[in-house]
Design a protein around this motif. Sequence first.
Motif, short mmCIF file in Angstrom:
data_model
loop_
_atom_site.label_atom_id
_atom_site.label_comp_id
_atom_site.label_asym_id
_atom_site.label_seq_id
_atom_site.Cartn_x
_atom_site.Cartn_y
_atom_site.Cartn_z
N LEU A 396 62.94 28.36 12.50
CA LEU A 396 61.49 28.20 12.48
C LEU A 396 61.12 26.82 11.95
CD1 LEU A 396 60.08 31.58 11.15
CD2 LEU A 396 60.21 30.74 13.48
N ARG A 398 57.81 23.66 11.70
CA ARG A 398 56.41 23.27 11.87
C ARG A 398 56.37 21.74 11.86
NH1 ARG A 398 52.03 26.25 11.59
NH2 ARG A 398 52.91 27.85 10.21
N ASP A 399 55.95 21.17 13.01
CA ASP A 399 55.94 19.71 13.17
C ASP A 399 57.30 19.11 12.85
OD1 ASP A 399 53.23 19.51 13.94
OD2 ASP A 399 52.62 19.73 11.84
N LEU A 403 60.37 25.64 8.22
CA LEU A 403 59.20 26.35 7.72
C LEU A 403 59.52 27.06 6.42
CD1 LEU A 403 56.32 26.75 8.77
CD2 LEU A 403 57.08 28.91 9.76
N GLU A 421 49.49 34.02 14.27
CA GLU A 421 49.23 32.58 14.36
C GLU A 421 49.23 32.06 15.79
OE1 GLU A 421 50.90 28.27 12.74
OE2 GLU A 421 51.31 30.09 11.61
N ASP A 443 59.02 25.85 17.05
CA ASP A 443 58.12 24.99 16.29
C ASP A 443 56.68 25.47 16.52
OD1 ASP A 443 56.39 22.80 15.47
OD2 ASP A 443 58.21 21.58 15.36
N PHE A 444 56.05 25.95 15.46
CA PHE A 444 54.72 26.53 15.58
C PHE A 444 53.71 25.56 16.18
CE2 PHE A 444 56.50 29.72 12.91
CZ PHE A 444 55.72 30.86 13.09
N ALA A 445 53.91 24.27 15.96
CA ALA A 445 52.98 23.28 16.51
C ALA A 445 53.24 23.06 18.01
CB ALA A 445 53.09 21.96 15.75
N LYS A 446 54.52 22.98 18.39
CA LYS A 446 54.85 22.65 19.78
C LYS A 446 54.58 23.80 20.74
CE LYS A 446 58.26 19.05 18.79
NZ LYS A 446 59.68 18.62 18.91
#
Length: 582
Positions: A396, A398-399, A403, A421, A443-446
């Motif tokens: 996991l 993030r950017d 995470l 999310e 990746d939560f952003a991608k």
Amino acid sequence: MSEMNTLHAAFAAKVDAVLSALEADGALPPETPRSNVAVEPPRDPSHGDLATNAAMVLAKHAKTNPRALAEQIVEKLTADPDIVEAAIAGPGFINLRLSDLAWQNELAAIAELADDYGKSDMGAGTTVNVEYVSANPTGPMHMGHCRGAVVGDALSSLLEFAGHKVVREYYVNDAGSQVDTLARSAHLRYREALGDDIGAIPEGLYPGDYLVPVGKALADELGNTFKDAPESEWLVLFREKAVAAMIEMIKSDLALMGIHHDLFSSEATLQAEGKPEAAEAWLRSHDLVYDGVLEAPKGKAPPEDWEPVELPLFRSTKFGDDQDRPIKKSDGKWTYFGADLAYHMQKAEKADALIDIWGADHAGTVKRIKAAVAALAEGESKTIPFDVKLVQMVALMRDGEPLKMSKRSGNFITLAEMVDEVGKDVVRFTMLTRKPEAQMEFDFAKVVEASKDNPVFYVQYAHARISSTLRKGAAEGLMPSASGIALLGEEELGLVKQAAQFPRIVEAAAQAREPHRIAFFLYDLAGAFHAYWNLGNDKPEKRFIVAQEAELSGARLFLAAQIGQVIRNGLALLGVEAVEEM
């Protein structure tokens, strides 16, 4: 719905009919085996629409060289009006170029079959048991369970679409020490709900806040009865109630992902019903279990506490394992393998084939459990196809940064937090964008980026564009119409050719047990659609709606509608919604 309604299957049947004709003519021996004959698109589209290796694989049986046999096959194929060219390539491959009418008919077939386009009767109604998730019932679903859950659920849908009956099963590991730990953790929260100051959660118990409502529910139901009672009085009761609460939580978490199992099988029930003893007796009667002593660990001096103990051993070396495996421990309790063996025997009684979806950390167990199932099949004088699909963990991010962990659970990101999310569809599609045995980063952003590099967006955007185009056409009084599909040109028919791959992709993915192939196909189809769409930016005459060209516009809208249909069918297999707008 028979696969014979689709173009690729129809042309495979045409090739088969030609081979039957050659047998009748004496050019091929009677009943020449054809299982290796393939009819599929060539790797290079410039070579044609379809290619067959028939002459290559059958020449030996015909006692001739491949090119000579290919010439006879080509002569008969070119008599078919749907085949405009049949050319021999290399040592004897045959490339086929189909008529525009064949592709126009396939476009009409997509419209006719609609949600059934791509369905197959390949599975012939045979029952496949797919076991997936099967996490210990000690907490909520988390990211470690997510990938296997999605792979198992999508594979189940794929197999159903390909003509199998599927049993979606979850094996509840509720007979080990971990559920005693759960009971003790729940008792601590029960005391907390009754007003005790429990302080820091002791080492070895489950610290997550998810047990707080479980403790409160127990307090509401049981009052002070077990607050100060010795463990012997409440352990079994608290174990049963805590496991039941965890199963409900697990079902709720999985439902957020659109995942529902047909069957939850309990290890504790399996043992209470004497299934492991029955399995041992059956195996002994077939000389597949014996009492023996395991060798000391190789490559080093035996540990001080090691002693030669006679144990019941399964003859797994007979089936390719590197040593025979104990089914019981020295204290008389069942090993994990012993219990699993009985469980697989239970599954095999009601299924024609078994598939297990496991985490990659269980790789060392695959050989022995496959040996066990092979033994069961041999003893019953039948074949039980058995696949174990290993799924790698997901990192996991993030950017681009790892995470941090979740406060709610204690030490992991929960599935509910993920879905909350980014949404169910993003999670499910992303989990299928790589082969399950390959490492993956989430990746939560991608995964929510609106770009071509994000497959989820790219495919859903194609469907949304199609829906928008159809709405625009309707607003202008233009509806999809098959009456003008003869006006569709090379670029438009190129889209049909791409979409027409779907039925064979479904079959191949089902045979290989690889649902990610559907995600790959959808990305390629979306790419072809977006490429055609972009043509219209530079050439207005290539747009789906062309001013003063009602018949052409109707035909292109019909094309768009069918591409949308195929995207919907593929997304449905993955459990992902086809959005109307973005």
